[in-house]
Design a protein around this motif. Sequence first.
Motif, mmCIF file in Angstrom:
data_model
loop_
_atom_site.group_PDB
_atom_site.id
_atom_site.type_symbol
_atom_site.label_atom_id
_atom_site.label_comp_id
_atom_site.label_asym_id
_atom_site.label_seq_id
_atom_site.Cartn_x
_atom_site.Cartn_y
_atom_site.Cartn_z
ATOM 1 N N GLY A 155 34.378 44.528 54.898
ATOM 2 C CA GLY A 155 34.461 43.356 55.748
ATOM 3 C C GLY A 155 34.147 42.032 55.071
ATOM 4 N N ARG A 156 33.897 42.052 53.774
ATOM 5 C CA ARG A 156 33.569 40.822 53.050
ATOM 6 C C ARG A 156 34.616 40.570 51.978
ATOM 7 N NH1 ARG A 156 27.365 40.196 51.692
ATOM 8 N NH2 ARG A 156 28.183 38.115 51.424
ATOM 9 N N LEU A 157 34.913 39.297 51.774
ATOM 10 C CA LEU A 157 35.875 38.904 50.757
ATOM 11 C C LEU A 157 35.219 38.961 49.378
ATOM 12 C CD1 LEU A 157 38.752 37.843 50.303
ATOM 13 C CD2 LEU A 157 37.803 35.532 50.438
ATOM 14 N N ARG A 158 35.862 39.645 48.468
ATOM 15 C CA ARG A 158 35.357 39.785 47.095
ATOM 16 C C ARG A 158 36.375 39.125 46.168
ATOM 17 N NH1 ARG A 158 33.328 45.593 45.126
ATOM 18 N NH2 ARG A 158 31.468 44.946 46.225
ATOM 19 N N ARG A 159 35.935 38.072 45.452
ATOM 20 C CA ARG A 159 36.813 37.359 44.517
ATOM 21 C C ARG A 159 36.580 37.872 43.108
ATOM 22 N NH1 ARG A 159 35.516 32.199 47.593
ATOM 23 N NH2 ARG A 159 37.412 31.927 48.826
ATOM 24 N N TYR A 160 37.676 38.164 42.427
ATOM 25 C CA TYR A 160 37.634 38.600 41.037
ATOM 26 C C TYR A 160 38.090 37.448 40.154
ATOM 27 C CZ TYR A 160 36.991 43.456 42.442
ATOM 28 O OH TYR A 160 36.492 44.623 42.967
ATOM 29 N N TYR A 161 37.355 37.220 39.071
ATOM 30 C CA TYR A 161 37.681 36.151 38.125
ATOM 31 C C TYR A 161 38.089 36.764 36.798
ATOM 32 C CZ TYR A 161 35.415 33.142 41.511
ATOM 33 O OH TYR A 161 35.093 32.473 42.663
ATOM 34 N N ARG A 162 38.953 36.044 36.066
ATOM 35 C CA ARG A 162 39.359 36.490 34.739
ATOM 36 C C ARG A 162 39.243 35.329 33.759
ATOM 37 N NH1 ARG A 162 44.686 37.086 37.032
ATOM 38 N NH2 ARG A 162 45.761 35.104 36.799
ATOM 39 N N LEU A 163 39.089 35.688 32.505
ATOM 40 C CA LEU A 163 39.004 34.735 31.413
ATOM 41 C C LEU A 163 40.408 34.231 31.086
ATOM 42 C CD1 LEU A 163 36.929 33.660 29.274
ATOM 43 C CD2 LEU A 163 37.654 35.550 27.833
ATOM 44 N N THR A 164 40.566 32.925 30.922
ATOM 45 C CA THR A 164 41.852 32.359 30.513
ATOM 46 C C THR A 164 41.909 32.334 28.982
ATOM 47 O OG1 THR A 164 41.006 30.091 30.438
ATOM 48 C CG2 THR A 164 41.919 30.863 32.557
ATOM 49 N N ASP A 165 43.083 32.055 28.439
ATOM 50 C CA ASP A 165 43.211 31.911 26.985
ATOM 51 C C ASP A 165 42.320 30.771 26.485
ATOM 52 O OD1 ASP A 165 45.024 33.993 26.940
ATOM 53 O OD2 ASP A 165 46.790 32.686 26.886
ATOM 54 N N GLU A 166 42.251 29.675 27.233
ATOM 55 C CA GLU A 166 41.372 28.557 26.865
ATOM 56 C C GLU A 166 39.913 28.997 26.892
ATOM 57 O OE1 GLU A 166 43.685 28.316 29.361
ATOM 58 O OE2 GLU A 166 45.204 27.170 28.298
ATOM 59 N N GLY A 167 39.569 29.845 27.855
ATOM 60 C CA GLY A 167 38.201 30.369 27.939
ATOM 61 C C GLY A 167 37.864 31.247 26.746
ATOM 62 N N ALA A 168 38.830 32.067 26.319
ATOM 63 C CA ALA A 168 38.616 32.924 25.151
ATOM 64 C C ALA A 168 38.414 32.069 23.898
ATOM 65 C CB ALA A 168 39.794 33.880 24.966
#
Length: 168
Positions: A66-79
């Motif tokens: 019942g809760r929204l879970r957001r997934y984040y990823r590393l961008t090429d700029e972040g790497a």
Amino acid sequence: MNITEPMFLALTALVDEPRHGYGIVQEVDRLSGGRVQLKIGSLYGVLDRLAADGLVELDREEVQQGRLRRYYRLTDEGAEALAGEATRLAANAEAATARLRARRAGPGSTAPESTAPGSTVPESTTPEPRRSPTGRGPITRPATALVALAGSALTALAARAAANGGVA
């Protein structure tokens, strides 16, 4: 851009796979050996700043219990930013370690960069590690911890690049 330790660790936590907030908190705890414990509230401030700078982005959203879970990823700029910061931290840690070595050797002398093959380091320069007050493990020299953390970030970036055909 000034990358703080929580930002560095959050970026490092995202190198191998997208993670949701609590997953990032757990990975930061593991990466830092329990030394850095991000609170969920401060994590989202870190993620907002990283996203605004284009270093991470939203990967997906899922509803879990019942809760929204957001997934984040590393961008090429972040790497790229993480690799640069890991290199900078490793260089700073090496400089600190060399100066500490020279200090232990005493005034007017220069400390050897390494121990000659077959020789041993005197017992007085390699004390038994003390246990941390939290009981999580031995207290390490800050420079050594920085080198290890920067090295693990670079290793994770290299593995990501290898898995993605040379692109981190």
